[in-house]
Design a protein around this motif. Structure first.
Motif, mmCIF file in Angstrom:
data_model
loop_
_atom_site.group_PDB
_atom_site.id
_atom_site.type_symbol
_atom_site.label_atom_id
_atom_site.label_comp_id
_atom_site.label_asym_id
_atom_site.label_seq_id
_atom_site.Cartn_x
_atom_site.Cartn_y
_atom_site.Cartn_z
ATOM 1 N N GLY A 92 0.803 -1.224 0.000
ATOM 2 C CA GLY A 92 0.000 0.000 0.000
ATOM 3 C C GLY A 92 0.828 1.261 0.000
ATOM 4 N N GLY A 93 2.150 1.126 0.069
ATOM 5 C CA GLY A 93 3.009 2.307 0.100
ATOM 6 C C GLY A 93 3.105 3.025 -1.228
ATOM 7 N N HIS A 94 2.908 2.273 -2.313
ATOM 8 C CA HIS A 94 2.954 2.879 -3.647
ATOM 9 C C HIS A 94 1.707 2.481 -4.437
ATOM 10 C CE1 HIS A 94 6.947 4.697 -3.663
ATOM 11 N NE2 HIS A 94 7.328 3.669 -2.944
ATOM 12 N N LEU A 95 1.049 3.475 -4.966
ATOM 13 C CA LEU A 95 -0.078 3.272 -5.875
ATOM 14 C C LEU A 95 0.416 3.594 -7.282
ATOM 15 C CD1 LEU A 95 -3.022 2.842 -6.669
ATOM 16 C CD2 LEU A 95 -3.498 5.191 -5.925
ATOM 17 N N LEU A 96 0.552 2.553 -8.095
ATOM 18 C CA LEU A 96 1.009 2.757 -9.459
ATOM 19 C C LEU A 96 -0.183 3.066 -10.358
ATOM 20 C CD1 LEU A 96 3.601 -0.134 -9.955
ATOM 21 C CD2 LEU A 96 3.876 2.059 -8.780
ATOM 22 N N VAL A 97 -0.061 4.123 -11.121
ATOM 23 C CA VAL A 97 -1.062 4.499 -12.108
ATOM 24 C C VAL A 97 -0.388 4.442 -13.471
ATOM 25 C CG1 VAL A 97 -2.722 6.237 -12.850
ATOM 26 C CG2 VAL A 97 -2.164 6.013 -10.411
ATOM 27 N N ARG A 98 -0.821 3.476 -14.285
ATOM 28 C CA ARG A 98 -0.185 3.209 -15.580
ATOM 29 C C ARG A 98 1.334 3.056 -15.426
ATOM 30 N NH1 ARG A 98 -4.588 6.293 -16.480
ATOM 31 N NH2 ARG A 98 -3.496 8.233 -15.989
ATOM 32 N N GLY A 99 1.725 2.356 -14.368
ATOM 33 C CA GLY A 99 3.128 2.000 -14.155
ATOM 34 C C GLY A 99 3.947 2.989 -13.361
ATOM 35 N N GLU A 100 3.396 4.184 -13.051
ATOM 36 C CA GLU A 100 4.148 5.210 -12.330
ATOM 37 C C GLU A 100 3.557 5.429 -10.940
ATOM 38 O OE1 GLU A 100 6.913 6.616 -13.436
ATOM 39 O OE2 GLU A 100 6.791 5.486 -15.313
ATOM 40 N N SER A 101 4.438 5.563 -9.945
ATOM 41 C CA SER A 101 3.970 5.782 -8.578
ATOM 42 C C SER A 101 3.327 7.164 -8.449
ATOM 43 C CB SER A 101 5.131 5.666 -7.597
ATOM 44 O OG SER A 101 4.664 5.753 -6.266
ATOM 45 N N ASP A 102 2.141 7.195 -7.869
ATOM 46 C CA ASP A 102 1.365 8.432 -7.749
ATOM 47 C C ASP A 102 1.934 9.303 -6.625
ATOM 48 O OD1 ASP A 102 -1.367 9.772 -8.530
ATOM 49 O OD2 ASP A 102 -1.264 9.832 -6.340
ATOM 50 N N PRO A 103 2.410 10.509 -6.908
ATOM 51 C CA PRO A 103 3.049 11.335 -5.871
ATOM 52 C C PRO A 103 2.090 11.785 -4.777
ATOM 53 C CG PRO A 103 2.837 12.559 -7.935
ATOM 54 C CD PRO A 103 2.471 11.154 -8.242
ATOM 55 N N ASP A 104 0.841 12.044 -5.112
ATOM 56 C CA ASP A 104 -0.122 12.443 -4.088
ATOM 57 C C ASP A 104 -0.310 11.327 -3.067
ATOM 58 O OD1 ASP A 104 -0.501 14.903 -5.267
ATOM 59 O OD2 ASP A 104 -2.236 14.259 -6.442
ATOM 60 N N TRP A 105 -0.374 10.083 -3.550
ATOM 61 C CA TRP A 105 -0.533 8.961 -2.626
ATOM 62 C C TRP A 105 0.734 8.791 -1.779
ATOM 63 C CZ3 TRP A 105 -4.137 6.687 -0.243
ATOM 64 C CH2 TRP A 105 -3.917 5.472 0.426
ATOM 65 N N GLN A 106 1.898 8.980 -2.366
ATOM 66 C CA GLN A 106 3.139 8.892 -1.592
ATOM 67 C C GLN A 106 3.138 9.885 -0.439
ATOM 68 O OE1 GLN A 106 6.989 8.721 -3.608
ATOM 69 N NE2 GLN A 106 5.944 8.171 -5.505
ATOM 70 N N ARG A 107 2.682 11.114 -0.687
ATOM 71 C CA ARG A 107 2.636 12.127 0.374
ATOM 72 C C ARG A 107 1.648 11.729 1.463
ATOM 73 N NH1 ARG A 107 3.593 15.653 -4.038
ATOM 74 N NH2 ARG A 107 1.376 15.798 -4.534
ATOM 75 N N THR A 108 0.503 11.206 1.058
ATOM 76 C CA THR A 108 -0.509 10.769 2.033
ATOM 77 C C THR A 108 0.051 9.692 2.945
ATOM 78 O OG1 THR A 108 -2.334 11.306 0.550
ATOM 79 C CG2 THR A 108 -2.782 9.702 2.279
ATOM 80 N N VAL A 109 0.717 8.717 2.353
ATOM 81 C CA VAL A 109 1.299 7.619 3.135
ATOM 82 C C VAL A 109 2.353 8.148 4.093
ATOM 83 C CG1 VAL A 109 2.753 5.557 2.974
ATOM 84 C CG2 VAL A 109 0.788 5.819 1.461
#
Length: 273
Positions: A92-109
């Protein structure tokens, strides 16, 4: 009704040679498809039937691979069917969207971890200090988010994992033993939170899920319907929930049955499968 299918990978959908659990006579064993290579050697497999079903599933709904693997480890896997738009790595630390880690989700985590649990350095130092070199094979940090040990199970003291879990719980961390790996994971770092974010973004109204380990329990509990195989931490501990089907199949046969259940669930939403 739109549906998300979120599934753990290792020992749920894909299996190493050691985890296949082919109990039938050799002449009756299913044909296998290799879906991962590591250091130029085949590593993980599905049955060909499971592969065909998964390709059908991924082509007809939002299929979200949901794994504790790092992004690099996930990148070695080549699942059948179209490339998933969303994938969840590092528990759950990285949410990949079309293969790229979503920066907004990284900040939330990062914000959740900073405010809700002890820092990784403290946990890692305790692991290194208390592990015995007699049974410790490797010590690793994954994505600067959690730590794990690779151990010789036959030499691991019976109470060591429980003692570690008790210590970690007081600091907001969870411990899970999977095969030869002992994971220490921050409690706010969950597959279910990342899947909920995918559901929010896609507007999905139903979540189907599968998993075999204690790190999958939150995912299964958050789903509308779930399945667990007849092997793994959840099966060994007798874990159950009213909306989660405990399958009798073990090993790669369980992976095939899980893909069948997902197909039935998408075709007949709202019904147990």
């Amino acid at each position: 009704m739109s549906t998300i299918v979120a599934s753990d990978l290792d020992r749920t959908l894909i299996y190493s040679a050691a985890a296949l659990d082919l109990a039938m006579p050799d002449a009756e064993a299913p044909r296998l498809l290799c879906v991962e290579t590591y250091q130029h050697k085949p590593l993980s497999y599905m049955t060909e039937t499971a592969a065909r079903l998964l390709a059908e599933l991924a082509g007809s709904t939002t299929f979200v691979p949901t794994t504790t693997r790092t992004r690099e480890q996930y990148g070695r896997i080549h699942l059948p069917g179209p490339a998933p738009e969303f994938a969840i790595c590092a528990n759950g630390g990285h949410l990949l969207v079309r293969g790229e880690s979503d920066p907004d989700w990284q900040r939330t985590v990062a914000e959740r971890l900073a405010s809700q649990c002890a820092p990784l350095d403290e946990i890692r130092a305790h692991l290194v200090r208390t592990a015995d070199p007699a049974w410790l094979l490797k010590e690793r940090v994954a994505e600067d988010l959690f730590a794990y040990l690779v151990v010789e199970r036959s030499l691991l003291p019976e109470t060591w994992v429980k003692d570690l879990a008790d210590w970690a719980e007081q600091r907001g961390w969870t411990v899970s033993l999977q095969g030869r790996k002992i994971y220490a994971v921050p409690r706010p770092l969950t597959k279910s939170a990342a899947v909920a974010e995918v559901a929010r973004r896609t507007g999905a109204s139903e979540i189907l899920a599968a998993g075999d380990s204690l790190l999958d329990a939150d995912l299964l509990l958050a789903a509308d319907r779930g399945w667990r195989p007849g092997h793994g931490e959840l099966a060994d501990s007798g874990w159950q929930a009213p909306h989660v089907t405990a399958l009798g199949e073990r090993g790669v046969a369980a992976g095939e049955e899980i893909t069948r259940a997902f197909i039935r669930g998408v075709v007949s939403p709202g019904r147990a499968g």
